[in-house]
Design an enzyme around this catalytic site. Structure first.
Site, PDB file in Angstrom:
ATOM      1  N   HIS A   1      -9.918  -6.489   2.763  1.00 10.05           N
ATOM      2  CA  HIS A   1      -9.130  -5.260   2.834  1.00 10.05           C
ATOM      3  C   HIS A   1      -8.302  -5.264   4.107  1.00 10.05           C
ATOM      4  O   HIS A   1      -8.790  -5.617   5.175  1.00 10.05           O
ATOM      5  CB  HIS A   1     -10.049  -4.036   2.828  1.00 10.05           C
ATOM      6  CG  HIS A   1      -9.352  -2.812   2.318  1.00 10.05           C
ATOM      7  ND1 HIS A   1      -9.366  -2.446   0.995  1.00 10.05           N
ATOM      8  CD2 HIS A   1      -8.591  -1.887   2.948  1.00 10.05           C
ATOM      9  CE1 HIS A   1      -8.671  -1.339   0.827  1.00 10.05           C
ATOM     10  NE2 HIS A   1      -8.176  -0.982   1.999  1.00 10.05           N
TER      11      HIS A   1
ATOM     12  N   ASP B   1     -12.090   9.352  -1.566  1.00  7.75           N
ATOM     13  CA  ASP B   1     -11.006   8.619  -0.905  1.00  7.75           C
ATOM     14  C   ASP B   1      -9.717   8.728  -1.705  1.00  7.75           C
ATOM     15  O   ASP B   1      -8.635   8.812  -1.120  1.00  7.75           O
ATOM     16  CB  ASP B   1     -11.373   7.147  -0.697  1.00  7.75           C
ATOM     17  CG  ASP B   1     -10.255   6.412   0.033  1.00  7.75           C
ATOM     18  OD1 ASP B   1      -9.954   6.801   1.184  1.00  7.75           O
ATOM     19  OD2 ASP B   1      -9.645   5.500  -0.549  1.00  7.75           O
TER      20      ASP B   1
ATOM     21  N   ARG C   1      -3.646  12.297   3.067  1.00  7.38           N
ATOM     22  CA  ARG C   1      -3.298  11.781   4.396  1.00  7.38           C
ATOM     23  C   ARG C   1      -1.908  11.158   4.394  1.00  7.38           C
ATOM     24  O   ARG C   1      -1.168  11.232   5.379  1.00  7.38           O
ATOM     25  CB  ARG C   1      -4.329  10.731   4.832  1.00  7.38           C
ATOM     26  CG  ARG C   1      -5.682  11.332   5.180  1.00  7.38           C
ATOM     27  CD  ARG C   1      -6.755  10.245   5.280  1.00  7.38           C
ATOM     28  NE  ARG C   1      -6.413   9.225   6.230  1.00  7.38           N
ATOM     29  CZ  ARG C   1      -6.679   7.917   6.062  1.00  7.38           C
ATOM     30  NH1 ARG C   1      -7.274   7.478   4.977  1.00  7.38           N
ATOM     31  NH2 ARG C   1      -6.337   7.049   6.992  1.00  7.38           N
TER      32      ARG C   1
ATOM     33  N   SER D   1     -12.312   5.485   5.057  1.00  3.72           N
ATOM     34  CA  SER D   1     -11.555   5.241   3.829  1.00  3.72           C
ATOM     35  C   SER D   1     -11.809   3.816   3.329  1.00  3.72           C
ATOM     36  O   SER D   1     -12.143   3.591   2.164  1.00  3.72           O
ATOM     37  CB  SER D   1     -10.055   5.442   4.110  1.00  3.72           C
ATOM     38  OG  SER D   1      -9.265   4.867   3.111  1.00  3.72           O
TER      39      SER D   1
ATOM     40  N   LYS E   1     -14.814   2.528   0.172  1.00  3.03           N
ATOM     41  CA  LYS E   1     -14.391   1.783  -1.018  1.00  3.03           C
ATOM     42  C   LYS E   1     -15.109   0.436  -1.100  1.00  3.03           C
ATOM     43  O   LYS E   1     -15.524   0.011  -2.160  1.00  3.03           O
ATOM     44  CB  LYS E   1     -12.877   1.531  -0.988  1.00  3.03           C
ATOM     45  CG  LYS E   1     -12.066   2.778  -1.278  1.00  3.03           C
ATOM     46  CD  LYS E   1     -10.605   2.439  -1.462  1.00  3.03           C
ATOM     47  CE  LYS E   1      -9.939   2.041  -0.169  1.00  3.03           C
ATOM     48  NZ  LYS E   1      -9.060   3.021   0.444  1.00  3.03           N
TER      49      LYS E   1
HETATM   50  N1  URA Z   1      -6.298   1.235   3.941  1.00  5.17           N
HETATM   51  C1  URA Z   1      -7.142   2.128   3.369  1.00  5.17           C
HETATM   52  O1  URA Z   1      -7.713   1.873   2.298  1.00  5.17           O
HETATM   53  N2  URA Z   1      -7.347   3.272   3.997  1.00  5.17           N
HETATM   54  C2  URA Z   1      -6.768   3.599   5.168  1.00  5.17           C
HETATM   55  O2  URA Z   1      -7.020   4.644   5.683  1.00  5.17           O
HETATM   56  C3  URA Z   1      -5.878   2.659   5.752  1.00  5.17           C
HETATM   57  C4  URA Z   1      -5.653   1.482   5.110  1.00  5.17           C
END
Ligand code: URA
Length: 442
Positions: free
Chosen positions: A82, A161, A168, A183, A187
């Site tokens: 990620h 999220d 956001r 966040s 996930k």
């Molecule tokens: N990627 C995400 O999934 N969440 C964030 O807050 C920033 C980048």
């Protein structure tokens, strides 16, 4: 318990309890707490921050807000990656096929564009027919059959999220360390992978502008993941300049394809190979150098590109566009940005590039906005390049002509041109594991 009191407590710098955090997340997901109260809370967190316990609790509450993926039906180590978000960051489209071609199992849950940064799901949706909504059963089957699947948060996976991310994005509350950490890690925990490589971007195009802040964010995320029993490493990578030459959804898919064919820009290729080799090492496919050699070979022999085609087909997409990029079509209007003077490109304000691309239609201003898949930028000149006065610095693409002038003006302000050639910095600045930080920039 009242949301009003919890907002006030955080606004005044208080520390939220586990019960308050769970009350807030549960209420928001059920629709009992409205967007306007949650916006006030995210702004309060933005200004007041959260301590380690609050951030961990927030992550766990978010991860538990919906279903958890069961990946036990996938044989072998399931690896995910990620990014904290960048401009021109199309690494997933390159590295997931590489890892799969080398025998890894990539079970990847991606996101949409956020703030000035792009998102893999939006890029994937520029491929005709491709669906990012992959039901859990099909997700598991696809990873078993072809070694990779890149999907969105289907059904009820981390609904907290899903709602917070979209909120956001349009309330200027993205670049907050606890909100980013929770966040991403909520996930990653809910989507069930055994191993996770985090790409923490740093610099003018990232949410974390300094290497120190990026290392702090990486340490927090690695600690949360390790606590939850996952193998996690984080790389701090450069986002002080856009990655590659293209910014924008269909444009970035085309650059990713070129990279998988061995014709990509050096910076993008190097970052993808490094991240891929780390994912393969965590998957137990070999030592780092061995994994790196395998990753390079998968580009050279075409097997990584074939994996991307297989993934696109498995997700209902038309893989012909990958073989013949002209099938993507072209934005109706093209604008030029020319150098005002001769010299070296000393710096490109990368957040500004992301904003200029969004102004052309490549990103959203409001939650419900549609994206112009063909809109974006081609950055002909990048940091360190020599330019002559009047030479093309960048091209701008859009389907709405009236967007060109404002975006060109925004982009022009991003370029700094001067006499001196700037020193180049390493692309990989640090590696963070549970017990240490290795820095490559000092
Ligand atoms: N990627 C995400 O999934 N969440 C964030 O807050 C920033 C980048």
């Amino acid at each position: 318990m009242r949301m009003y009191d919890i907002i006030m407590k955080k606004r005044n710098g208080g520390v939220l309890s586990k019960d308050e955090i769970h009350f807030m997340i549960d209420g928001y997901v059920k629709g009992e707490i409205p967007d306007y109260q949650m916006s006030a809370m995210t702004m309060a967190i933005y200004f007041q921050g959260m301590n380690d316990e609050e951030t961990t609790e927030l992550t766990l509450a978010m991860a538990a807000s919906g279903d958890q993926m069961d990946l036990s039906g996938i044989a072998g180590v399931k690896v995910d990656k990620h990014s904290t978000g960048g401009v021109g960051d199309k690494t997933t489209l390159v590295l997931a096929p590489i890892v799969a071609a080398c025998g890894g199992r990539v079970a990847k849950m991606s996101g949409r564009g956020l703030g000035h940064t792009g998102g893999t799901l939006d890029k994937l949706e520029s491929i005709p027919g491709l669906s990012i909504a992959v039901e859990p059963e099909r997700f598991v089957r696809t990873v078993n059959e072809i070694g990779l699947c890149v999907a969105g948060q289907t059904g009820n996976l981390v609904p907290a999220d899903k709602k917070l991310y979209a909120l956001r994005d349009v309330t200027a509350t993205v670049d907050s360390l606890p909100l980013i950490a929770s966040s991403i890690m909520s996930k990653k925990l809910a989507s069930g992978s055994d191993a996770i490589v985090l790409d923490v971007k740093t610099g003018s195009g990232a949410f974390m502008k300094t290497t120190e802040d990026s290392i702090g964010l990486a340490q927090k995320m690695v600690a949360i993941g390790t606590l939850a029993g996952r193998k996690v490493v984080a790389l701090i990578t450069d986002m002080d300049t856009p990655l590659g030459h293209y910014v924008g959804n269909a444009l970035e898919v085309q650059e990713a394809v070129a990279t998988l064919k061995g014709q990509g820009p050096e910076d993008l290729t190097d970052v993808c190979l490094t991240l891929a080799a780390n994912m393969m090492e965590l998957s137990g496919l070999g030592g780092y150098e061995q994994c790196l050699a395998m990753a390079k070979q998968s580009i050279a022999d075409g097997s990584a590109f074939e994996k991307l085609c297989a993934m696109v087909e498995a997700q209902g997409g038309d893989a012909r566009v990958l073989k013949d990029p002209a099938l993507f079509g072209q934005a109706k209007f093209t604008g030029e940005l020319r150098a005002p003077a001769a010299g070296y490109v000393q710096h490109i304000d990368t957040e500004g590039c992301g904003i200029a691309a969004a102004m052309l239609g490549a990103g959203r201003e409001k939650k419900e906005d549609d994206i112009d898949m063909l809109a974006g930028l081609y950055l002909a000149k990048k940091e360190g390049d020599r330019v002559e006065a009047g030479e093309i610095l960048a091209l701008l693409y859009t389907c709405e002509e009236e967007k060109l002038d404002g975006a060109r003006e925004r982009l022009a302000a991003c370029y700094r041109i001067g006499e001196e050639k700037p020193a180049s910095l390493p692309l990989i600045l640090a590696k963070v594991t549970t017990d240490r930080v290795e820095r490559y920039d000092v």
